[in-house]
Structure formats: C-alpha cells, structure tokens
Design an enzyme around this catalytic site. Structure first.
Site, short mmCIF file in Angstrom:
data_model
loop_
_atom_site.label_atom_id
_atom_site.label_comp_id
_atom_site.label_asym_id
_atom_site.label_seq_id
_atom_site.Cartn_x
_atom_site.Cartn_y
_atom_site.Cartn_z
N LYS A 105 0.85 -1.18 0.00
CA LYS A 105 0.00 0.00 0.00
C LYS A 105 0.89 1.24 0.00
CE LYS A 105 -3.77 -2.42 0.30
NZ LYS A 105 -4.85 -2.36 -0.71
N ASP A 122 -0.24 -0.03 -4.50
CA ASP A 122 -1.69 0.25 -4.50
C ASP A 122 -1.94 1.55 -3.74
OD1 ASP A 122 -4.44 0.23 -4.29
OD2 ASP A 122 -4.58 -1.76 -3.37
N GLU A 157 -1.87 0.49 -8.66
CA GLU A 157 -3.29 0.15 -8.58
C GLU A 157 -4.07 1.34 -8.01
OE1 GLU A 157 -3.83 -3.61 -6.72
OE2 GLU A 157 -5.80 -3.09 -5.89
N GLU A 164 -11.54 -2.95 -8.78
CA GLU A 164 -12.25 -3.48 -7.63
C GLU A 164 -13.43 -2.59 -7.25
OE1 GLU A 164 -8.79 -2.93 -4.79
OE2 GLU A 164 -10.42 -2.51 -3.43
N ASP A 208 -13.97 -7.82 -8.78
CA ASP A 208 -14.28 -8.07 -7.38
C ASP A 208 -15.54 -8.93 -7.34
OD1 ASP A 208 -13.93 -6.73 -4.37
OD2 ASP A 208 -15.98 -7.29 -4.86
N HIS A 267 -9.28 -8.78 -7.54
CA HIS A 267 -9.14 -8.24 -6.20
C HIS A 267 -9.66 -9.26 -5.20
CE1 HIS A 267 -11.19 -5.92 -2.82
NE2 HIS A 267 -9.92 -5.65 -2.65
#
Lengths: 433, 433
Positions: A220, A248, A274, A301, A324, A351
């Site tokens: 992240k 992400d 992402e 997602e 997703d 995801h």
C-alpha cells in the site's frame, strides 16, 4: 415443485481495525464486514445458497437492509425455474425501473443484487455437486452468453463476439481443467504491505512471502511519499530483484499528483500501480497511464458495472482489470467483464482479501482460464491470509498458487458459529464493546 | 450553545403510477417518492432543516434507512459550528472511509449524504432569513470555493480557477439579482410529453404549454420508433415552428441504437436529445454527440458525482449538463458542478419534476445566474406541474418563467399533513391498498 421460502440477510462484522490489518491510504481502520445473505427453499435436499457483499464496517447495516429488500423478487418462486434462468433473473433485478433509480447499476442496491445472484449461483452449484468454476466451465457457450446483460455493451462487445470468444476457447477446456486441477492458479499476496505495519514487520512478511513461493507481493502506498520510498526500499531488499512488487494507492491521488508520485516511485520498478485516482475517473487513468508508461496501471475493484469496465478498456486507460466478487451484479456481470477483458486482450487479476473475497473470486479466475481467456499468463489472484477460518471451504494457497476448489458451491458459505459470533451489534464479539 | 438533537428520516410515497404521470421508456410506472429528512436542534428558534432524496418507489425504504444511518455524524454537534462549516462537514461525510466503501460517492449512501447536506443548508438559510439562492449568492468567493470538494477535480478545475470565475462574476451580482427578481428564470415543461399519454392529451397539453408562455417543451421517446415519429409530428403541429421540442430517451438505447434512432428523429429538429444511453457511458455520449451533430446531447440527472461531470466535459461528450438537486452530495457538490460547467462554457439546465425537485433546484440555477455563469442564455429549468401542493413554498412558474423564491430556506419543506398522509406503508393513502 420446490419454491424459495426465505431470504435471510445478516450484518456480520469482524473487528479487524484492532490490528490495522487491511489499513491503507484511504481505509485507515477497516472492520471487514459482510452483508451476508442466505436463501432457503422447501426442497428436501437441505441445500441453501450463500452470498454476501463485502464492506468495511459502518454502512454494513444499510447494505444488509438493501439485501433483505430483495426478498419479494425471490420468495415463492419456483427454484428450478429461477436457477436455470439466472441470466434473465439477474436482469429482472437490475432492470427493475424503481430500484434502478437508486443507481442505476451502482452502489448499495446494485451490490445487494450481486449478493443475491451469487447466493443463487451457490445453490445452483451445490445442487449440481460442482464447484462454481467447474459448473460455469461446463456450460455451453450459448448458455454463458445468456448470462450477460448486453445493454450498453454492444458498441464494444456483441453477443456474437462473446460467442466467438467462448467457442474459440471451448476445444481445450478439458486440457486446461486438467492443468488447473494439477497446478492451481497463480496468486500474489498483499499480506506484507498494509500501511499500518512497521518496517520490521513488512520485511519479515515480505521474506515469508518469497519463501512461500509467491511471485508477486503488493504494498500500500499514497499516504506519505517519504514513507513509500523507504518502505519500497525495505521490500525490494527483502524480496530480491526477481519477485514483483505491485503498489496500490487506493484512490488517494488526483491525476497530476499520481504522475508526480509515480515519477518518484517508478525507480523501484513496480509491477503495477493500482487505483492511482478515483475509480470513476476513466479519462484520468488514461492520462496517468500515458504519462507513467511503462509502469502498468491496474483498477477495477471499485468499478461499479460492466459499463465502467467497457470504457476503461475503450479508453486504453488500464493494463490490468481487477474484478471483485461482490461489487457488481454477481457472477453474471463478472462473466460480462471477463468477456470484455478477453475481447480487448487485457489480463484480469482479481481483487481479493477482505472477508470471503479470496474464497469466491478464485472461481471466476479459474473459469476465465478454462473457458474464456484460456491463459494464466500475467494473471494472478490476490491473496491475503485473513479470516479464512470462518469459511466452510476456505481458499488454499500452496507454493504461491491457489488450489482449485472441489467442494460444491461458490465457497461463500461462512461457518454458522462465525456468523452468530460476529453478528452486529448483538453477537458476542460486539456485545461487550 | 445549540446542538443538533435529531435526524428524522421518513419514507414518503405518492401513488403517481395510477395515472401514468412520469411514465417514460425506462420508468413505465413510477410512484414518486422521497426519503425525507428533518433535522432538529435544541435552539429556541423552532427552526428545522428539511431535505430529501427523490426516488421512484421501491427502494425508498432502503434510502430512508441510509439517511437515518447518518444521525451519528450530526446529533450532539454544535449547530453554529456545523452550519458555518458546511464544506468541511460535507467532506467529513463523503470521505468517511467505511461509508465510502459503499460507493465511493455514488448510489444510496451518497444520495443520503446529499439529503442531509441539503437539510443543513435549509436550516442555515432559514436562520439567515434568506432563500437558498440568495444566501449562496451573498457568500464571498472564498466561502463558495470552500464548499467544493476538489479531490479528483484539479486536473480540470483548481481552487484558483474557481476563485477567478467567482470573482469575475462578483461585480454584477447585484444587477443580476435585480433582473432575476423582476423577470424570473426561464423554464421548460415536460408536462405534455409523458409516454403514457395519448396523442390527443399530448396535443392539448402542448398547446397549453405554448399558451402558458413556455419557450421549450420536452417529449419522452425511445420505446417505439413509429410512436416517436408520430408523437413528434403531433407535438410539432401543436406548438408550431418557433417553440423548441427537446426529447428524452431516459437511457433506453445502446450507442449504435441511439445514433440510428436519432437519424430518424432529427428531422423534427429536436432542441436536445437527453440521456440517449447509460448515464455512466461518457465515451458513448461522446461518440453519439459526434455522430448526430448539430443535435445537442444533454445528460446529468443521473451523473452520480462531480467526477463523472468532469469527464463528460473533458470528453466533449455533452452540450448541456442537467444537475439534479438530490442525486449528488447536496448543494456542495452541485456548486462544484456549476463551477465545472462554467469553466468549460457548457450551459446547465437542471433536471426537475419528480417530487420537490422543481422547488429545490431552481435555487441552484438562480445562484448560477447571479454568481457563477452570469447568464440565462440557453438555460432553462425543467418544470412539471405535479405535486407542488405538498410543499410549503411551492415553485411558481408564470409566463414560462420560474419566479425567484423569497421565503427563507431551500423550499424542500413538505407540508406536515402531506408527509403524514403519504407515509409508506402506514399513511392513509397507502394503508388501504
């Protein structure tokens, strides 16, 4: 003749914010939750259909009410008729003109439709004695095409296009099924990379991921540029040069911010970036992608429908589509998205994580491999090692690959005790907080 | 110090489907409804804030629950503090990471935020003793800029851009306010054009619209090409050559279908074609617009956020933006959309009708004229003569123009007896059905 007798909708929440599992730049303290749906019939087979919408806590009550509000579309209807016509049934829900006003085809009501449609697929697969991926992979191309709502798609994908894709992949289905059962499907792991973890924990978990055989990990980013640079260096040091590191941003940046940050982060050769900006900003993603090439751009997602995915593909805005299991109108709409991605030649890397998402979405990736795209190249399903113990048929990852599930259903079914324990606000886990 | 003490959320529905009022190609039998919100304080002024989300019937219960779920963000807080910081308060709601997962910024939860934000504007305007349009038009440019959530906008509109626009319009505010109070704001009427009306009723209502001074009427199209051709001929015959006829497909077509139908309908010189396809299909609108020029393309009543409107403008996909009072995150987000449209030089012609939409949205058009775009050229607010009798400060249209409201507030307040009579499912209007 068996009929549907009930649709139960339950607010289930896990207190994950306690340990900052799942923490990212936009979701600092999620409590992973499910608006959990169980459909029951009066058949004497004892089978139920289970589905859910994944949420991150507050608002799961609203989502639970939305799922319950769909009961009149189901209760009293002929089970065989509904289950053998899940395409038309899905369109009946999502085209309802009054419900549709609340979207259209987005947000709480659309996700509620998805939870119900997925629960019906669970029941259908259990009755067929097959895992979802295998049930879908055994359908005739015409049956698969009938699942898709082509409204708003035909400028990019027609029924004839879809049929041609599926027929093209049909001859080798059996061989690919054999490969899948033998070798599983590639996974990547986000376990090391939550923003709330310190560097030592990140390094330890990253090394463990490599040791476990994952070819790709994800970090992240997006809260602090300095932290991101330091954490990427720690991660790269831990995994070595040959394991991919995806990053992400969880929608944190504006368009210009995204290109500026990526100018700094690209030195670490990220496998993809992402959600660099709003999941609705198709044109923004296209600009970012053009500016940061060759770094790949991934999103999906939060893409709320096939209409959004269509445009991401038409605009050349993405390199990777991330479906997703519980964001769109269930299996049906995800089949549409897999077909769109195949038409445009863009890989789908689902995801997962949250609660139950790994369990369900692996089926869709495996169906894609067997019957749609026909390949696992450049494809990975996300894996996070949270909360699997609450599921009857949990995801199993060995050597960095998801094993193909063999139990009948979609794997959405949660253990009954887990549901009772985590029911919000009256289950024992929440009662005393 | 006064505090907020309650947020009441009420499911109010009108049985409009009985007479096919409001019938179009996608909404054959709407029951116009409001998820109605009342906020109360412990101040001794007796003032309440009223707001609502407009829906078309089924699902209004879910919307009502979503509004009620926002009470914890409001109850107990300092009234003066909240009302004097409605920009930050709105962002607190729409940025909440857990609620945000259910959109983000779209669908039921986002509209609930809009209803609450609008209710707070109603209270603020009542406390100021001003109609909303006049309250907004009296704010300093800096205060208006502070209402806007610039997240995801800065590649198209920066705070500096917004400030420059508002400062440019500021010197003539007083003169335009005088013009507005004297002459009102142009309206167009959809009253004649519902799909469920027969040709005789259409012709009669179209003639009445002309007699009433409307410069523009609107017809619903998209269910049957033959019917559309016949009805357009009837309408053109009734209104003569100099009154405009806009048409509205209510999202009925795919992209190629839209261009094919418009090739036939364009002979009637439609003033615009509204919602030719999915409200999410930015690229589709751009293709349609390019193919059917010079016919104008209009959309926006279902554009779920400023991020969508930004892209419609960036893509050159529309000629007219149609804001809706209750679709986005309230006054705040509509201010953002007005500023975006002004930056791109695209006229805003608000969507109205339904229940209460005319009452509220006229304030935004009037604010746009006084303080943002500075013009009424090519601008009209939709008018439908339904259900105004239920409002305390109903919209008044004279000679085809909306009079400027002068009562304090946003005009969202419904008569208490109307709320009680139409409460679903226990009000007297519904109890016996």
């Amino acid at each position: 003749m068996a009929r549907f007798v009930s649709l139960e909708s339950i607010d289930v929440r896990f207190p994950t914010s306690q340990h900052l599992d799942g923490s990212d730049a936009m979701n600092p303290e999620p409590d992973y939750s499910a608006a959990y749906v169980v459909v029951r019939t009066d058949a004497d087979d004892g089978l139920e259909g289970h589905g859910f919408t994944f949420t991150t806590g507050r608002g799961n009550d609203v989502q639970t009410v939305a799922s319950a509000a769909l009961a009149p579309w189901l209760v009293g209807r002929d089970v065989d008729d509904v289950l053998s016509h899940l395409g038309p049934f899905g369109r009946e829900l999502t085209h309802d003109p009054q419900l549709r006003w609340l979207g259209p085809e987005k947000g709480v009501v659309h996700m509620a439709c998805g939870a119900l449609i997925n629960a019906l697929w669970d029941l259908r697969a259990k009755r067929a004695g097959l895992p979802l991926w295998q049930l879908l992979s055994g359908l005739e191309p015409e049956e698969i095409v009938d699942l898709v709502d082509f409204r708003y798609l035909t400028d990019a994908l027609t029924p004839a296009d879809a049929l041609a894709l599926l027929r093209g992949a049909a001859p080798d289905r059996a061989e690919r099924q054999r490969v899948l059962l033998e070798r599983g499907y590639p996974a990547y792991t986000t376990t090391p990379g939550w923003l709330g973890y310190d560097d030592a924990k990140l390094a330890r978990l990253a090394r463990e991921a490599v040791a476990d055989g994952f070819p790709l990990i994800k970090l992240k980013v997006g809260a602090s540029l300095d932290d991101d640079l330091r954490r990427l260096a720690v991660a790269r040091d831990a995994v070595g040069p040959s394991v991919g590191i995806a990053i992400d941003a969880n929608q944190r940046w504006d368009v210009d911010e995204a290109t500026a940050w990526m100018a700094r982060l690209s030195e670490f050769d990220p496998y993809w970036i992402e959600e660099p900006t709003s999941p609705d900003d198709i044109l923004g993603h296209a600009v970012i992608r053009a500016k940061i090439a060759p770094v790949r751009v991934a999103t999906g997602e939060h893409a709320h429908s096939r209409v959004m995915v269509k445009q991401f593909l038409q605009a050349g805005a993405v390199d990777v589509i991330q479906i997703d299991a519980s964001r769109v109108a269930g299996v049906n709409e995800n089949v549409a998205i897999l077909l769109l991605a195949a038409k445009f030649g863009i890989p789908v890397c689902p995801h997962a994580g949250g609660v139950g998402l790994c369990e369900v979405v692996r089926h869709l990736a495996m169906f894609d491999f067997v019957a749609v795209s026909g390949t696992m190249d450049d494809r990975f399903v996300e894996y996070v090692d949270h909360l699997h113990e609450h599921f009857v048929d949990p995801a199993v990852v060995v050597g960095g690959r998801y094993l193909a599930p063999t139990a009948p259903g979609t794997s959405a079914e949660m253990r009954r005790q887990s549901v009772l324990d985590h029911r919000f606000p009256d289950g024992p886990v929440w009662r005393d907080r």
